[in-house]
Scaffold this motif. Structure first.
Motif, PDB file in Angstrom:
ATOM      1  N   TYR A  33       0.836  -1.213   0.000  1.00 16.49           N
ATOM      2  CA  TYR A  33       0.000   0.000   0.000  1.00 16.49           C
ATOM      3  C   TYR A  33       0.868   1.260   0.000  1.00 16.49           C
ATOM      4  CZ  TYR A  33      -3.945  -3.053   1.033  1.00 16.49           C
ATOM      5  OH  TYR A  33      -4.907  -4.023   0.962  1.00 16.49           O
ATOM      6  N   ARG A  34       1.969   1.217   0.738  1.00 15.98           N
ATOM      7  CA  ARG A  34       2.880   2.373   0.729  1.00 15.98           C
ATOM      8  C   ARG A  34       3.456   2.586  -0.663  1.00 15.98           C
ATOM      9  NH1 ARG A  34       4.439   0.396   5.932  1.00 15.98           N
ATOM     10  NH2 ARG A  34       6.149  -0.777   4.992  1.00 15.98           N
ATOM     11  N   ALA A  35       3.776   1.490  -1.351  1.00 17.81           N
ATOM     12  CA  ALA A  35       4.302   1.623  -2.713  1.00 17.81           C
ATOM     13  C   ALA A  35       3.262   2.226  -3.648  1.00 17.81           C
ATOM     14  CB  ALA A  35       4.758   0.254  -3.227  1.00 17.81           C
ATOM     15  N   LEU A  36       1.997   1.830  -3.487  1.00 15.40           N
ATOM     16  CA  LEU A  36       0.948   2.364  -4.347  1.00 15.40           C
ATOM     17  C   LEU A  36       0.776   3.867  -4.157  1.00 15.40           C
ATOM     18  CD1 LEU A  36      -1.909  -0.319  -4.182  1.00 15.40           C
ATOM     19  CD2 LEU A  36      -0.423   0.194  -6.114  1.00 15.40           C
ATOM     20  N   PHE A  37       0.753   4.308  -2.905  1.00 15.27           N
ATOM     21  CA  PHE A  37       0.468   5.716  -2.639  1.00 15.27           C
ATOM     22  C   PHE A  37       1.710   6.595  -2.763  1.00 15.27           C
ATOM     23  CE2 PHE A  37      -3.152   3.668  -0.626  1.00 15.27           C
ATOM     24  CZ  PHE A  37      -4.195   4.485  -1.024  1.00 15.27           C
ATOM     25  N   ASP A  38       2.897   5.997  -2.685  1.00 15.80           N
ATOM     26  CA  ASP A  38       4.125   6.791  -2.785  1.00 15.80           C
ATOM     27  C   ASP A  38       4.638   6.894  -4.216  1.00 15.80           C
ATOM     28  OD1 ASP A  38       4.031   7.159  -0.077  1.00 15.80           O
ATOM     29  OD2 ASP A  38       5.504   5.588   0.398  1.00 15.80           O
ATOM     30  N   THR A  39       4.293   5.927  -5.058  1.00 20.69           N
ATOM     31  CA  THR A  39       4.799   5.917  -6.431  1.00 20.69           C
ATOM     32  C   THR A  39       3.786   6.593  -7.351  1.00 20.69           C
ATOM     33  OG1 THR A  39       5.909   3.816  -5.992  1.00 20.69           O
ATOM     34  CG2 THR A  39       5.679   4.490  -8.297  1.00 20.69           C
ATOM     35  N   PRO A  40       4.167   7.665  -8.022  1.00 17.45           N
ATOM     36  CA  PRO A  40       3.217   8.348  -8.907  1.00 17.45           C
ATOM     37  C   PRO A  40       2.771   7.439 -10.054  1.00 17.45           C
ATOM     38  CG  PRO A  40       5.145   9.726  -8.457  1.00 17.45           C
ATOM     39  CD  PRO A  40       5.468   8.357  -7.935  1.00 17.45           C
ATOM     40  N   GLY A  41       1.478   7.437 -10.300  1.00 18.24           N
ATOM     41  CA  GLY A  41       0.942   6.709 -11.437  1.00 18.24           C
ATOM     42  C   GLY A  41       0.434   5.312 -11.146  1.00 18.24           C
ATOM     43  N   LEU A  42       0.786   4.733 -10.002  1.00 16.02           N
ATOM     44  CA  LEU A  42       0.351   3.367  -9.730  1.00 16.02           C
ATOM     45  C   LEU A  42      -1.148   3.281  -9.455  1.00 16.02           C
ATOM     46  CD1 LEU A  42       3.169   1.655  -7.613  1.00 16.02           C
ATOM     47  CD2 LEU A  42       2.694   1.500 -10.051  1.00 16.02           C
ATOM     48  N   TRP A  47      -8.509   5.148 -11.008  1.00  8.66           N
ATOM     49  CA  TRP A  47      -9.297   6.323 -11.393  1.00  8.66           C
ATOM     50  C   TRP A  47      -9.763   6.228 -12.846  1.00  8.66           C
ATOM     51  CZ3 TRP A  47      -9.843   6.846  -6.757  1.00  8.66           C
ATOM     52  CH2 TRP A  47      -8.811   6.991  -5.849  1.00  8.66           C
ATOM     53  N   LEU A  48      -8.924   5.656 -13.712  1.00 11.23           N
ATOM     54  CA  LEU A  48      -9.337   5.476 -15.105  1.00 11.23           C
ATOM     55  C   LEU A  48     -10.534   4.533 -15.205  1.00 11.23           C
ATOM     56  CD1 LEU A  48      -8.955   5.839 -18.156  1.00 11.23           C
ATOM     57  CD2 LEU A  48      -7.267   3.987 -18.084  1.00 11.23           C
ATOM     58  N   SER A  49     -10.469   3.401 -14.508  1.00 13.44           N
ATOM     59  CA  SER A  49     -11.572   2.440 -14.565  1.00 13.44           C
ATOM     60  C   SER A  49     -12.830   3.005 -13.912  1.00 13.44           C
ATOM     61  CB  SER A  49     -11.172   1.138 -13.877  1.00 13.44           C
ATOM     62  OG  SER A  49     -10.205   0.448 -14.634  1.00 13.44           O
ATOM     63  N   LEU A  50     -12.667   3.797 -12.855  1.00  9.32           N
ATOM     64  CA  LEU A  50     -13.834   4.396 -12.210  1.00  9.32           C
ATOM     65  C   LEU A  50     -14.515   5.389 -13.149  1.00  9.32           C
ATOM     66  CD1 LEU A  50     -15.582   4.668  -9.713  1.00  9.32           C
ATOM     67  CD2 LEU A  50     -13.985   6.386  -8.844  1.00  9.32           C
ATOM     68  N   GLN A  51     -13.721   6.202 -13.835  1.00 13.13           N
ATOM     69  CA  GLN A  51     -14.296   7.158 -14.787  1.00 13.13           C
ATOM     70  C   GLN A  51     -14.986   6.437 -15.940  1.00 13.13           C
ATOM     71  OE1 GLN A  51     -11.067   9.721 -15.980  1.00 13.13           O
ATOM     72  NE2 GLN A  51     -10.634  10.338 -13.877  1.00 13.13           N
TER      73      GLN A  51
END
Length: 276
Positions: A33-42, A47-51
């Motif tokens: 989870y830290r990698a997801l929120f710390d790495t830009p773009g992950l 957000w793309l699928s939600l849109q």
């Protein structure tokens, strides 16, 4: 859900098709989870699928509503039967075959010159709408059939135009069904894989493609991304539910004020009529 959450906390990699604890991890860890929120773009696939899910579900429900209304109010038996056959064909067609047909068709020079959506996310959105509109048609048929057209006809008799008669007389009976079908399709489209894998643009990967391809050897990161997507979908459900409850409270308050005003007016008229 427990399996996905547990796998996301292991910090593991792929090994014989399963997840194993990372060598530098002595138990559960939030490293993924830290990698997801710390790495830009992950987190961009979420957000793309939600849109795409919000847009695709909105258009699919609109198409399903229009087809059902046409069959109910304007359609003929033979035309309705042909539409039903077409819907069954789309539902029965494997998504991967439908996506391949989209690729071949929209890549034709004549089609691309008129409608340049090939190799863009717009093509994926069109695929979602075509793939899930038949499902919307089937799910909305029951509520519309139960509502019938007698209230609509009554509104027309009393002078309403067609749109106003339907929105005033029929829509209040089916809006919950419309909302439920819309939310269901948002969730289904958000986690859809076959169409997404074939039709997505190189500019961004949808959620299912990112989990299945980009993170196929990083079990913890992929499952953590799935958990974040589930949380985002739950947030959408909670937000819509909150808006519905707030609208209901406002509507009940407005009705209470109207009833109080009517009671006050009736009481005043009664007092005037009984005064000698």
């Amino acid at each position: 859900v427990l399996g996905i959450v547990g796998s996301s906390l292991l910090g593991g990699t792929a090994s014989s098709g399963g997840a194993v604890a990372a060598a530098n991890s002595s138990g559960l860890t939030f490293a993924a989870y830290r990698a997801l929120f710390d790495t830009p773009g992950l987190l961009s696939p979420v957000w793309l699928s939600l849109q795409l899910g919000l847009a695709g579900a909105t258009l699919a429900v609109a198409v399903g509503l229009v087809i059902n209304l046409w069959n109910q109010y304007r359609g003929r038996a033979r035309a309705a039967a042909l539409i039903d056959i077409g819907l069954v064909a789309v539902i029965g067609l494997p998504s991967i075959v439908l996506a391949a047909g989209f690729v071949f068709f929209y890549n034709l020079p004549a089609v691309y010159n008129a409608l340049p959506v090939y190799n863009t996310q717009w093509l994926l959105l069109v695929g979602y709408v075509v793939g899930f509109s038949p499902l919307a048609v089937r799910m909305l048929h029951g509520p519309l059939a139960q509502a019938g057209r007698s209230l609509y006809d009554a509104g027309r008799v009393h002078g309403f135009i067609a749109l106003r008669a339907w929105t005033k007389a029929v829509l209040p009976l089916i809006w919950r069904s419309l909302l439920s079908v819309w939310l269901f399709l948002v969730a289904v489209i958000m986690f859809e894989l076959p169409l997404s894998e074939v039709l997505h643009a190189p500019s961004g990967e949808p959620l299912a493609v990112a989990v299945a391809v980009q993170f196929k050897s990083q079990i913890a990161t992929g499952t953590a991304l799935t958990v974040v997507a589930i949380a985002a979908m739950i947030a959408v459900l909670a937000a819509v539910n909150g808006l519905v409850r707030a609208a209901g409270m406002l509507h009940r308050g407005q009705r209470a004020r109207q009833e109080a005003a009517v009671d006050s007016l009736v009481a005043g008229l009664t007092t005037v009529n009984t005064t000698p």
